[in-house]
Design a protein around this motif. Structure first.
Motif, PDB file in Angstrom:
ATOM      1  N   ALA A   9       0.832  -1.208   0.000  1.00 54.37           N
ATOM      2  CA  ALA A   9       0.000   0.000   0.000  1.00 54.37           C
ATOM      3  C   ALA A   9       0.863   1.253   0.000  1.00 54.37           C
ATOM      4  O   ALA A   9       0.571   2.221  -0.710  1.00 54.37           O
ATOM      5  CB  ALA A   9      -0.913  -0.005   1.225  1.00 54.37           C
ATOM      6  N   ILE A  10       1.950   1.228   0.786  1.00 50.55           N
ATOM      7  CA  ILE A  10       2.837   2.406   0.826  1.00 50.55           C
ATOM      8  C   ILE A  10       3.492   2.621  -0.544  1.00 50.55           C
ATOM      9  O   ILE A  10       3.573   3.743  -1.048  1.00 50.55           O
ATOM     10  CB  ILE A  10       3.900   2.255   1.945  1.00 50.55           C
ATOM     11  CG1 ILE A  10       3.215   2.319   3.314  1.00 50.55           C
ATOM     12  CG2 ILE A  10       4.963   3.341   1.836  1.00 50.55           C
ATOM     13  CD1 ILE A  10       4.104   1.973   4.490  1.00 50.55           C
ATOM     14  N   PHE A  11       3.935   1.526  -1.170  1.00 51.71           N
ATOM     15  CA  PHE A  11       4.543   1.640  -2.505  1.00 51.71           C
ATOM     16  C   PHE A  11       3.528   2.178  -3.506  1.00 51.71           C
ATOM     17  O   PHE A  11       3.846   3.044  -4.330  1.00 51.71           O
ATOM     18  CB  PHE A  11       5.063   0.281  -2.975  1.00 51.71           C
ATOM     19  CG  PHE A  11       6.306  -0.176  -2.256  1.00 51.71           C
ATOM     20  CD1 PHE A  11       7.235   0.739  -1.802  1.00 51.71           C
ATOM     21  CD2 PHE A  11       6.544  -1.530  -2.053  1.00 51.71           C
ATOM     22  CE1 PHE A  11       8.385   0.326  -1.145  1.00 51.71           C
ATOM     23  CE2 PHE A  11       7.697  -1.953  -1.403  1.00 51.71           C
ATOM     24  CZ  PHE A  11       8.605  -1.025  -0.943  1.00 51.71           C
ATOM     25  N   LEU A  12       2.320   1.663  -3.422  1.00 52.87           N
ATOM     26  CA  LEU A  12       1.262   2.095  -4.345  1.00 52.87           C
ATOM     27  C   LEU A  12       1.013   3.601  -4.227  1.00 52.87           C
ATOM     28  O   LEU A  12       1.011   4.338  -5.220  1.00 52.87           O
ATOM     29  CB  LEU A  12      -0.025   1.309  -4.053  1.00 52.87           C
ATOM     30  CG  LEU A  12      -1.280   1.730  -4.814  1.00 52.87           C
ATOM     31  CD1 LEU A  12      -1.152   1.377  -6.277  1.00 52.87           C
ATOM     32  CD2 LEU A  12      -2.514   1.063  -4.234  1.00 52.87           C
ATOM     33  N   VAL A  13       0.841   4.046  -2.967  1.00 56.04           N
ATOM     34  CA  VAL A  13       0.561   5.466  -2.737  1.00 56.04           C
ATOM     35  C   VAL A  13       1.743   6.327  -3.187  1.00 56.04           C
ATOM     36  O   VAL A  13       1.573   7.344  -3.871  1.00 56.04           O
ATOM     37  CB  VAL A  13       0.238   5.719  -1.242  1.00 56.04           C
ATOM     38  CG1 VAL A  13       0.194   7.199  -0.935  1.00 56.04           C
ATOM     39  CG2 VAL A  13      -1.094   5.067  -0.887  1.00 56.04           C
ATOM     40  N   ALA A  14       2.958   5.905  -2.815  1.00 54.91           N
ATOM     41  CA  ALA A  14       4.149   6.715  -3.138  1.00 54.91           C
ATOM     42  C   ALA A  14       4.330   6.864  -4.652  1.00 54.91           C
ATOM     43  O   ALA A  14       4.511   7.978  -5.158  1.00 54.91           O
ATOM     44  CB  ALA A  14       5.391   6.086  -2.517  1.00 54.91           C
ATOM     45  N   VAL A  15       4.272   5.747  -5.373  1.00 59.49           N
ATOM     46  CA  VAL A  15       4.530   5.805  -6.819  1.00 59.49           C
ATOM     47  C   VAL A  15       3.398   6.534  -7.550  1.00 59.49           C
ATOM     48  O   VAL A  15       3.654   7.387  -8.413  1.00 59.49           O
ATOM     49  CB  VAL A  15       4.753   4.386  -7.399  1.00 59.49           C
ATOM     50  CG1 VAL A  15       4.839   4.431  -8.911  1.00 59.49           C
ATOM     51  CG2 VAL A  15       6.024   3.788  -6.823  1.00 59.49           C
ATOM     52  N   LEU A  16       2.156   6.235  -7.183  1.00 52.28           N
ATOM     53  CA  LEU A  16       1.047   6.906  -7.859  1.00 52.28           C
ATOM     54  C   LEU A  16       1.010   8.400  -7.530  1.00 52.28           C
ATOM     55  O   LEU A  16       0.712   9.226  -8.401  1.00 52.28           O
ATOM     56  CB  LEU A  16      -0.286   6.249  -7.508  1.00 52.28           C
ATOM     57  CG  LEU A  16      -0.535   4.873  -8.136  1.00 52.28           C
ATOM     58  CD1 LEU A  16      -1.955   4.410  -7.855  1.00 52.28           C
ATOM     59  CD2 LEU A  16      -0.286   4.874  -9.640  1.00 52.28           C
ATOM     60  N   ASN A  24       9.731   2.212  -9.271  1.00 51.85           N
ATOM     61  CA  ASN A  24       8.888   1.024  -9.470  1.00 51.85           C
ATOM     62  C   ASN A  24       9.687  -0.193  -9.945  1.00 51.85           C
ATOM     63  O   ASN A  24       9.319  -1.326  -9.654  1.00 51.85           O
ATOM     64  CB  ASN A  24       7.737   1.324 -10.429  1.00 51.85           C
ATOM     65  CG  ASN A  24       6.620   0.325 -10.277  1.00 51.85           C
ATOM     66  OD1 ASN A  24       6.263  -0.044  -9.159  1.00 51.85           O
ATOM     67  ND2 ASN A  24       6.088  -0.166 -11.382  1.00 51.85           N
ATOM     68  N   TYR A  25      10.783   0.039 -10.696  1.00 51.96           N
ATOM     69  CA  TYR A  25      11.662  -1.088 -11.031  1.00 51.96           C
ATOM     70  C   TYR A  25      12.200  -1.735  -9.746  1.00 51.96           C
ATOM     71  O   TYR A  25      12.207  -2.960  -9.600  1.00 51.96           O
ATOM     72  CB  TYR A  25      12.861  -0.607 -11.860  1.00 51.96           C
ATOM     73  CG  TYR A  25      12.593  -0.376 -13.327  1.00 51.96           C
ATOM     74  CD1 TYR A  25      12.064  -1.368 -14.138  1.00 51.96           C
ATOM     75  CD2 TYR A  25      12.914   0.833 -13.926  1.00 51.96           C
ATOM     76  CE1 TYR A  25      11.840  -1.152 -15.487  1.00 51.96           C
ATOM     77  CE2 TYR A  25      12.696   1.067 -15.271  1.00 51.96           C
ATOM     78  CZ  TYR A  25      12.155   0.069 -16.047  1.00 51.96           C
ATOM     79  OH  TYR A  25      11.937   0.286 -17.381  1.00 51.96           O
ATOM     80  N   LEU A  26      12.655  -0.883  -8.817  1.00 55.18           N
ATOM     81  CA  LEU A  26      13.199  -1.397  -7.552  1.00 55.18           C
ATOM     82  C   LEU A  26      12.125  -2.130  -6.752  1.00 55.18           C
ATOM     83  O   LEU A  26      12.384  -3.166  -6.137  1.00 55.18           O
ATOM     84  CB  LEU A  26      13.757  -0.246  -6.708  1.00 55.18           C
ATOM     85  CG  LEU A  26      15.041   0.404  -7.210  1.00 55.18           C
ATOM     86  CD1 LEU A  26      15.436   1.547  -6.293  1.00 55.18           C
ATOM     87  CD2 LEU A  26      16.168  -0.615  -7.265  1.00 55.18           C
ATOM     88  N   ILE A  27      10.917  -1.577  -6.764  1.00 56.00           N
ATOM     89  CA  ILE A  27       9.805  -2.181  -6.018  1.00 56.00           C
ATOM     90  C   ILE A  27       9.462  -3.558  -6.596  1.00 56.00           C
ATOM     91  O   ILE A  27       9.263  -4.532  -5.857  1.00 56.00           O
ATOM     92  CB  ILE A  27       8.580  -1.246  -6.041  1.00 56.00           C
ATOM     93  CG1 ILE A  27       8.879   0.024  -5.234  1.00 56.00           C
ATOM     94  CG2 ILE A  27       7.345  -1.934  -5.513  1.00 56.00           C
ATOM     95  CD1 ILE A  27       7.872   1.135  -5.419  1.00 56.00           C
ATOM     96  N   ALA A  28       9.430  -3.648  -7.925  1.00 55.57           N
ATOM     97  CA  ALA A  28       9.119  -4.933  -8.570  1.00 55.57           C
ATOM     98  C   ALA A  28      10.216  -5.953  -8.268  1.00 55.57           C
ATOM     99  O   ALA A  28       9.937  -7.133  -8.003  1.00 55.57           O
ATOM    100  CB  ALA A  28       8.974  -4.735 -10.072  1.00 55.57           C
TER     101      ALA A  28
END
Lengths: 136, 59
Positions: A28-35, A120-124
């Motif tokens: 959820a944190i990644f989603l919010v941050a990237v979006l 997002n590359y790092l997150i994936a």
């Protein structure tokens, strides 16, 4: 969950690779941050750089033409923007992210969008490592 | 138009990058906070310092 499926899911949509592995908070944190970064970048008039292909070409011709016609740095910006795969694909179909050069916030907006793609590359890859058991 | 201030844009950018990198690089909450805060301060203070350094060459 298969590691490559998590990698692909995370690349397609920010945080999805983590959400599929029940890492809800992190996802959820990644989603919010990237979006949020992408949204703010686009609101600032940032540009999502496309890969210009005028006619069917070989890979070598595409790369050679890029260096002839475009600023070579546009290729790097394209690769960064591609990190947000869904946003990139939507921008091609819905024609947003054209960039507003006349605005003083254009440069920062473009940096926000590119930064979000790179993150997002790092997150994936993080989701991939978790699925492989190399990380908690 | 949002974010006319480049300083505010830089601070918010540093915040998001720090949060994501801290979660990617560290596993424990305490080390995530410490790492994220360090990254944030390095980016903001480094950006300000470099900005003032470039001011030396401004005409």
């Amino acid at each position: 969950m298969k590691p490559y499926a998590c990698l692909l899911a995370g690349w397609l949509f920010p945080g999805l690779g983590h959400l599929l592995q029940k890492k809800f908070w992190r996802g959820a944190i990644f989603l919010v941050a990237v979006l949020a970064m992408t949204g703010m970048g686009l609101a600032m008039g940032g540009k999502i750089y496309p890969l210009y292909i005028e006619k069917p070409q070989t890979l070598l011709e595409i790369v050679t033409n890029l260096f002839k016609k475009e600023n070579p740095l546009a290729l790097l910006a394209f690769l960064a923007d591609l990190g947000n795969l869904l946003i990139y694909a939507l921008s091609r179909f819905l024609s947003f992210g054209q960039g507003a050069l006349e605005r003083s916030t254009f440069e920062f907006g473009t940096a926000y969008v590119a930064g979000a793609g790179l993150l997002n590359y790092l997150i994936a890859l993080d989701a991939f490592d978790i699925a492989r058991g190399k990380k908690k | 138009m949002i974010f006319q201030s480049h300083l505010l844009s830089m601070v918010i950018y540093a915040f998001f990058v720090s949060v994501v990198l801290a979660l990617v690089r560290k596993n424990e909450l305490k080390s995530q906070v410490k790492y994220g805060l360090s990254l944030f301060l390095i980016m903001v203070i480094g950006g300000l310092a470099f900005g003032w350094f470039m001011f030396l060459f401004a005409r």
